[in-house]
Design an enzyme around this catalytic site. Structure first.
Site, mmCIF file in Angstrom:
data_model
loop_
_atom_site.group_PDB
_atom_site.id
_atom_site.type_symbol
_atom_site.label_atom_id
_atom_site.label_comp_id
_atom_site.label_asym_id
_atom_site.label_seq_id
_atom_site.Cartn_x
_atom_site.Cartn_y
_atom_site.Cartn_z
ATOM 1 N N HIS A 84 0.863 -1.261 0.155
ATOM 2 C CA HIS A 84 -0.290 0.441 -0.146
ATOM 3 C C HIS A 84 0.797 1.710 0.202
ATOM 4 C CE1 HIS A 84 -0.233 -0.323 4.569
ATOM 5 N NE2 HIS A 84 0.489 0.698 4.617
ATOM 6 N N ASP A 215 1.075 -7.634 2.129
ATOM 7 C CA ASP A 215 1.167 -6.203 1.581
ATOM 8 C C ASP A 215 2.739 -5.880 1.896
ATOM 9 O OD1 ASP A 215 1.010 -3.465 1.672
ATOM 10 O OD2 ASP A 215 -0.458 -2.857 3.820
ATOM 11 N N SER A 644 4.046 2.044 8.446
ATOM 12 C CA SER A 644 3.653 1.356 7.142
ATOM 13 C C SER A 644 5.247 1.449 6.983
ATOM 14 C CB SER A 644 3.158 2.092 6.228
ATOM 15 O OG SER A 644 1.112 1.723 6.671
#
Length: 709
Positions: A84, A215, A644
């Site tokens: 992402h 991810d 992240s």
């Protein structure tokens, strides 16, 4: 006896984590509590983590494109971050004919790696405490003098060519730190799994556990022949890092020590109870309501049309991310009894320092006075952000103001036109007319009449709005559906800008532009100034309250709130029991992916090859002792947005996972960390390597790495 030992071990863990992580912690890496980390199981030293005299782990951790974190995992500058985090870059290389989002991408050699103009990574070269130089011993120094001192510090710290000095405030202005950074600008896409792996579970699984999402995506840093930052050039070569992270595929056990290194974005851990109450009851629910309407409208069209799905993929993911986070945050704050918890702590502080009651009473008065303005601020800002046509009108409003003040020179005009071209590329005026119509109805119904333009009640009817806004959009210059200077802004910007005076005149007459300005002007007069003025007073008192907390509570070690600067957080691999009769293991596996697999589903489809690998049990060296491939795991590390892509490291400093999310019940950890519920979620390195090696047939990338078995 076995059961008794388990209970003792569990009690010891709760005790040790209770001491180490009662309030969480995002620590500046120059100020780590090495003893506490070693007590929890760390085997390396603090200097192995951050050292300016010789290579250390900090030399392998970078801020990716100003928002996420990434880490170097090979001696050839190979970079690992979340799927992402690289999503917009993957999207930018995608077309309907060559859909890298759906199909994935894997370069077979360096020459196939894809350039990404504008993408940067920032290394932290050094961190210095410059509080004395900035505040000069006076915590109440005027802002102008503080800014002058910041400039002075930035100019006096020695740097190499291309490096920068950034001074950041900590503890609400009670301390200041200088960060020396090095920025690399040639960052190329190396590999990404299809979104059916990289985004598996999509919005349904977002922010929740158990999780089965791969991810991750891979980039590479390129440098000039001297290994220094350079603009993109075919002559650039892979960057040779000072340090890169070994990748461990050892099995994990519950209570294993872990730490996460990265650039957490923003937390507000030290707010008073009144502020948390307002967030929980007022502003979060308002933001959730606006995004809920926008997302449902976009989702309906994206599911029906592939071109729209690709065009809106990145934007939808961005909007959905915090929409779901806020929902979890509200539930978590209630479940953890956060308001009462903070109120009780405040009473403890007051018992030691009665002056704190005066500060808190003043803060309570200000927050109550600000509440109606804060609620309007939440509805207004979210409406303008998520109704893209109104956001576009806002851009043109700023453009016209710059033109009329003489600030829109040729350079600024080119920059503005480039920004518009980027906006129109991923904008559907017809779709957004529906979004805007629905959001205006919500705004009209949820906002007190005091804060609405005259006659705005007519927008309360959503069904009527759909036709009204579609008509306005269809005849609008700013939406690109009506021409100016013989051209549409969305198809020929240069021609549309050929007569700037005519363009400005046309925009001022545009009904969508007029509608936006009525909202903006009313908000500015009735809420914005009042909200901002009160917030300024709150900020002054919050700085004082922060200082009082640190001076009064000598038993507590305070870490600064996250502000996108480099931090270390640490904890243990751990499952959780977030609700009555509900217990989560710390680990998920590939078998769980297959259990969730729904062929053809928007969120839970997976490639046939992954299913075949599972059926054949073709796992190579990437299975654990259960005989399955581990996919994700949870731990008690205190993380937030910006983390992240952060590396999750073991006691020896080896990469064991890639941070990408938090558990639903603990998303309130930005405001109130609760060790019972707060868990960060990581992709297991075994799954990452399994996908690269077995699924993508890209073992050449694995061969670059140092694998710890």
């Amino acid at each position: 006896m076995i059961k008794r030992n388990i209970l003792i071990a569990s009690a010891f863990f709760s005790f040790s984590v209770g001491i180490a992580q009662q309030y969480g912690g995002m620590w500046i890496p120059t100020e780590l509590n090495e003893k506490e980390m070693k007590d929890l199981g760390m085997k390396i030293s603090a200097k192995d983590i951050f050292n300016t005299q010789k290579p250390s782990i900090k030399d392998a951790v970078v801020q990716f494109n100003g928002g996420c974190t990434a880490e170097i995992i090979s001696p050839k500058g190979l970079l690992l971050t979340n799927h992402h985090c690289g999503y917009s870059q993957i999207q930018s290389h995608s077309t309907v004919q060559n859909d890298l989002l759906s199909n994935g991408f894997w370069a077979k050699n360096n020459s196939e790696e894809l350039a990404n103009p504008g993408v940067t990574v920032d290394f932290i070269v050094d961190i210095k405490d410059v509080t004395k130089e900035i505040l000069e011993g006076n915590p109440n120094l005027e802002t102008a003098q503080i800014n002058a001192n910041i400039q002075k510090v930035q100019s006096t710290i020695k740097t190499e060519p291309g490096q920068k000095v950034m001074v950041k405030s900590m503890y609400y202005g009670n301390k200041y730190y200088a960060f020396v950074t090095d920025t690399f600008k040639d960052i190329r896409l190396v590999g990404a799994p299809p979104q059916s792996i990289g985004k598996f579970g999509s919005d349904t699984d977002n922010w929740v556990w158990p999780r089965h999402t791969g991810d991750f995506s891979m980039f590479r840093i390129y440098a000039d022949k001297n290994n220094r930052p350079a603009e993109y050039s075919k002559d650039n070569v892979p960057y040779v890092p000072k340090h890169y992270l070994p990748v461990s595929i050892k099995d994990k056990k519950e209570n294993d020590f872990t730490f996460v290194f990265g650039f957490p974005g923003r937390t507000t851990e030290y707010l008073p109870s009144i502020a948390v109450d307002k967030i929980m009851r007022d502003t979060d629910p308002a933001r959730i309501a606006v995004r809920d309407v926008a997302l449902k409208t976009l989702d309906e069209k994206m599911r029906a049309d592939d071109a729209t799905r690709i065009k809106y993929a990145s934007k939808y993911a961005s909007v959905a991310n915090y929409w779901k986070k806020w929902i979890g945050e509200v539930e978590g704050l209630k479940k953890s009894n956060a308001v009462q918890k903070k109120a009780t702590y405040e009473q403890t502080l007051i018992s030691k320092n009665p002056d704190i009651k005066i500060t808190l009473d003043q803060l309570t008065q200000l927050y109550n006075e600000q509440a109606p303005y804060a609620l309007n601020n939440a509805y207004y800002t979210e409406t303008i952000r998520n109704a893209e046509t109104l956001a576009l009108a806002n851009l043109f409003s700023n453009y016209i103001a710059a033109v009329e003040s003489g600030k829109m020179d040729e350079k600024n005009t080119v920059a503005f036109k480039n920004r518009l071209a980027s906006f129109y590329k991923d904008y559907s005026a017809e779709l957004d007319a529906k979004v805007t119509a629905k959001l205006l109805a919500l705004y009209a119904n949820k906002t007190a009449p005091t804060y609405l333009p005259a006659g705005f009640e007519k927008y309360k009817n959503e069904a009527q709005n759909l036709q009204t806004i579609e008509n306005l959009s269809k005849n609008s210059v700013i939406t690109g559906r009506s021409e100016v200077n013989g051209a549409s802004l969305s198809s020929d910007i240069d021609k549309a800008f050929s007569n700037p005076d005519q363009l400005v005149t046309a925009i001022k007459k545009d009904e969508m532009y007029i509608l936006f300005n009525s909202l903006k002007d009313t908000y500015s007069k009735t809420a914005d100034k009042q909200y901002t003025s009160l917030q300024t007073k709150i900020d002054v008192l919050q700085k004082k309250f922060m200082a009082q907390q640190m001076e009064t509570d000598k038993e507590r070690k305070f870490f600064p709130d996250a502000n996108s600067t480099m931090r270390v957080t640490y904890g243990k691999v751990k499952g959780s029991s977030p609700r009555d009769a509900v217990s989560y293991d710390f680990q998920t596996h590939l078998s769980g992916v297959i259990e969730k697999y729904v062929p053809g589903d928007y969120e839970f489809d997976v490639p046939q090859k992954l299913v075949d690998l599972y059926n054949k049990k073709d796992y190579g060296i990437y299975k654990d002792k259960s005989g399955d491939v581990p996919v994700g795991f949870t731990a008690t590390n205190h993380t937030t947005g910006g983390n992240s892509g952060s590396p999750a490291l073991d006691a020896q400093g080896n990469l064991v996972g890639l941070n990408f999310d938090r558990q639903w019940e603990g998303t309130m950890s930005d405001i109130n960390y609760d060790p019972r519920f707060s868990r960060n979620i990581m992709v297991d390195t075994k799954y990452i390597l399994f996908v690269i090696d077995k699924f993508a047939d890209s073992k050449w990338l694995v061969d670059e790495m140092k694998i710890v078995k």
